[in-house]
Write a protein that holds these residues in place. Structure first.
Motif, PDB file in Angstrom:
ATOM      1  N   HIS A 102     -60.061  -7.145 -53.627  1.00 43.84           N
ATOM      2  CA  HIS A 102     -61.120  -7.743 -53.928  1.00 43.84           C
ATOM      3  C   HIS A 102     -61.817  -6.907 -55.108  1.00 43.84           C
ATOM      4  O   HIS A 102     -62.182  -7.681 -56.221  1.00 43.84           O
ATOM      5  CB  HIS A 102     -62.334  -7.380 -52.948  1.00 43.84           C
ATOM      6  CG  HIS A 102     -62.014  -8.241 -51.567  1.00 43.84           C
ATOM      7  ND1 HIS A 102     -62.765  -8.039 -50.430  1.00 43.84           N
ATOM      8  CD2 HIS A 102     -60.876  -9.417 -51.650  1.00 43.84           C
ATOM      9  CE1 HIS A 102     -62.272  -9.035 -49.619  1.00 43.84           C
ATOM     10  NE2 HIS A 102     -61.356  -9.876 -50.231  1.00 43.84           N
ATOM     11  N   LEU A 103     -61.492  -5.652 -55.329  1.00 45.21           N
ATOM     12  CA  LEU A 103     -61.922  -4.621 -56.353  1.00 45.21           C
ATOM     13  C   LEU A 103     -61.222  -5.084 -57.730  1.00 45.21           C
ATOM     14  O   LEU A 103     -61.475  -4.901 -58.611  1.00 45.21           O
ATOM     15  CB  LEU A 103     -61.775  -3.325 -55.847  1.00 45.21           C
ATOM     16  CG  LEU A 103     -61.945  -2.240 -57.123  1.00 45.21           C
ATOM     17  CD1 LEU A 103     -63.619  -2.159 -57.384  1.00 45.21           C
ATOM     18  CD2 LEU A 103     -61.636  -0.729 -56.561  1.00 45.21           C
ATOM     19  N   TYR A 105     -59.422  -8.001 -58.152  1.00 41.75           N
ATOM     20  CA  TYR A 105     -60.020  -9.165 -58.775  1.00 41.75           C
ATOM     21  C   TYR A 105     -61.437  -9.190 -59.496  1.00 41.75           C
ATOM     22  O   TYR A 105     -61.583  -9.635 -60.817  1.00 41.75           O
ATOM     23  CB  TYR A 105     -60.140 -10.241 -57.954  1.00 41.75           C
ATOM     24  CG  TYR A 105     -58.698 -10.873 -57.218  1.00 41.75           C
ATOM     25  CD1 TYR A 105     -57.877 -11.290 -58.222  1.00 41.75           C
ATOM     26  CD2 TYR A 105     -58.320 -10.942 -55.991  1.00 41.75           C
ATOM     27  CE1 TYR A 105     -56.743 -11.908 -57.989  1.00 41.75           C
ATOM     28  CE2 TYR A 105     -57.188 -11.479 -55.556  1.00 41.75           C
ATOM     29  CZ  TYR A 105     -56.304 -12.195 -56.616  1.00 41.75           C
ATOM     30  OH  TYR A 105     -55.222 -12.529 -56.218  1.00 41.75           O
ATOM     31  N   SER A 106     -62.448  -8.375 -58.864  1.00 44.94           N
ATOM     32  CA  SER A 106     -63.611  -8.269 -59.574  1.00 44.94           C
ATOM     33  C   SER A 106     -63.597  -7.428 -60.842  1.00 44.94           C
ATOM     34  O   SER A 106     -64.090  -7.924 -61.851  1.00 44.94           O
ATOM     35  CB  SER A 106     -64.540  -7.516 -58.772  1.00 44.94           C
ATOM     36  OG  SER A 106     -65.639  -7.219 -59.133  1.00 44.94           O
ATOM     37  N   LYS A 107     -62.790  -6.475 -60.919  1.00 44.83           N
ATOM     38  CA  LYS A 107     -62.695  -5.807 -62.199  1.00 44.83           C
ATOM     39  C   LYS A 107     -61.981  -6.478 -63.420  1.00 44.83           C
ATOM     40  O   LYS A 107     -62.317  -6.452 -64.447  1.00 44.83           O
ATOM     41  CB  LYS A 107     -61.650  -4.310 -61.893  1.00 44.83           C
ATOM     42  CG  LYS A 107     -62.000  -3.438 -63.070  1.00 44.83           C
ATOM     43  CD  LYS A 107     -63.257  -3.011 -63.419  1.00 44.83           C
ATOM     44  CE  LYS A 107     -63.317  -1.905 -64.488  1.00 44.83           C
ATOM     45  NZ  LYS A 107     -64.721  -1.431 -64.752  1.00 44.83           N
ATOM     46  N   LEU A 110     -64.338  -9.106 -64.748  1.00 41.46           N
ATOM     47  CA  LEU A 110     -65.552  -8.389 -65.540  1.00 41.46           C
ATOM     48  C   LEU A 110     -64.791  -7.981 -66.948  1.00 41.46           C
ATOM     49  O   LEU A 110     -65.438  -8.101 -67.947  1.00 41.46           O
ATOM     50  CB  LEU A 110     -65.756  -7.141 -64.884  1.00 41.46           C
ATOM     51  CG  LEU A 110     -66.790  -7.371 -63.530  1.00 41.46           C
ATOM     52  CD1 LEU A 110     -67.120  -5.986 -63.041  1.00 41.46           C
ATOM     53  CD2 LEU A 110     -68.410  -7.833 -64.100  1.00 41.46           C
TER      54      LEU A 110
END
Length: 247
Positions: A102-103, A105-107, A110
């Motif tokens: 999840h981290l 994909y989030s990064k 962003l």
């Protein structure tokens, strides 16, 4: 006056504090490498060395945690070194493995969004997590599915262990209560004996609890390494920066 011996929990807590300091140093090196990276072979070599050292740092943490669990596994499940927020999101004495994905994909989102905000052409690659290829995305997707299956298996094993311990304790308490009523006395001795028996029963579960902990920590480390392997050296550095920021 004799100095009291430190508990396994205290020893690990001290290690953890030192480990966090070293993590901060590693984070500074990763950020510097990402900001000053040039598309040269020697730069990639330097990045790979930093990645190796960063991953090794996490491995040292889990080794120390495993050593601490041998002396006091329950302390690993109620870590006093975590904040209340971290404790609220705890999954089997640590972070949930799928959090790493999840981290990522989030990064990635962003960094891609930041590029668009700065009017950088989408076709112009920058080498960061905003440049994940279709092949990488497919591999991450497969990793996520695999990790979810493993998480469920470990969660079920933990739930089974908890139910087993609870059922055994309730049977013992019920038996003791019946005996107290039968003898028609205040039951102080029986209650004390019951507490000792319950403690003994819980201790008998600690080996299995330690096994579940090793499985969970193993999956955390395996997921972290798998994500890093999918990424290019520069992307891996950006991911490890994001991971370190979560500590």
């Amino acid at each position: 006056m004799k100095t009291p011996e430190r508990t396994h929990s205290q020893i690990f807590h001290q290690f953890f504090d030192h480990w966090l300091v070293e993590l901060g140093t590693s984070l500074e090196q990763l950020v510097s490498a990402a900001n000053n990276h040039h598309n040269k072979s020697n730069d990639d070599s330097n990045l790979r060395q930093l990645i190796y050292e960063s991953v090794k740092h996490y491995e040292e943490y889990y080794k120390a945690k495993a050593d601490g669990a041998k002396g006091d596994v329950m302390a690993m499940f109620r870590p006093p070194w975590l904040t209340s927020l971290e404790d609220a999101f705890l999954w089997i004495a640590g972070w949930r493995p799928t959090t790493a994905i999840h981290l990522l994909y989030s990064k990635s989102g962003l960094q891609l969004e930041a590029r668009l905000d700065e009017s950088v052409p989408v076709l112009l690659t920058t080498g960061d997590l905003g440049d994940l290829s279709l092949n990488q995305i497919n591999r991450v997707d497969e990793l996520q599915k695999k990790t979810i299956r493993a998480e469920r298996a470990i969660t079920e094993k933990m739930a089974s262990l908890q139910e087993s311990a609870a059922d055994t304790c309730m049977v013992d308490l019920s038996s003791t209560a019946s005996e107290i009523l039968r003898k028609n006395n205040d039951g102080d001795g029986e209650i004390e004996e019951s507490v000792r028996t319950l403690n003994s029963l819980l201790e008998s579960k600690e080996d299995k609890l330690e096994e579940v902990l090793h499985m969970a920590d193993g999956l955390r480390m395996e997921t972290l390494k798998s994500v890093v392997e999918i990424l290019t050296p520069l992307q891996a550095v950006h991911f490890l920066i994001a991971a370190a920021d979560q500590q």
